[in-house]
Design a protein around this motif. Structure first.
Motif: not given
Length: 73
Positions: A3-5, A7
């Protein structure tokens, strides 16, 4: 892809977009759309702040400030 990637990618894509580009995440993911828009706004701010019109404006302000300082002395 985490998810961080996702975002970070959406934010970066917005920063690299061209003026007038559509948000590819609109209607698909609210979070990604907002991140893309934040990157897009950053890109616009950088273009405005570093563009030729702003350079002329700042040069004129500098000349005005120098002129005002000379009058005071």
């Amino acid at each position: 892809m985490t998810k961080r990637q996702e975002y970070v990618r959406a934010l970066l894509e917005g920063s690299l977009a061209d003026v007038g580009d559509r948000n590819p995440y609109a209607g698909k993911s609210l979070v990604l759309a907002k991140l893309w828009r934040r990157g897009y706004r950053r890109m616009l701010r950088v273009r405005i702040d570093t563009g030729p019109a702003m350079q002329r404006y700042r040069a004129g302000r500098t000349e005005l400030e120098i002129s005002l300082d000379e009058r005071r002395n």
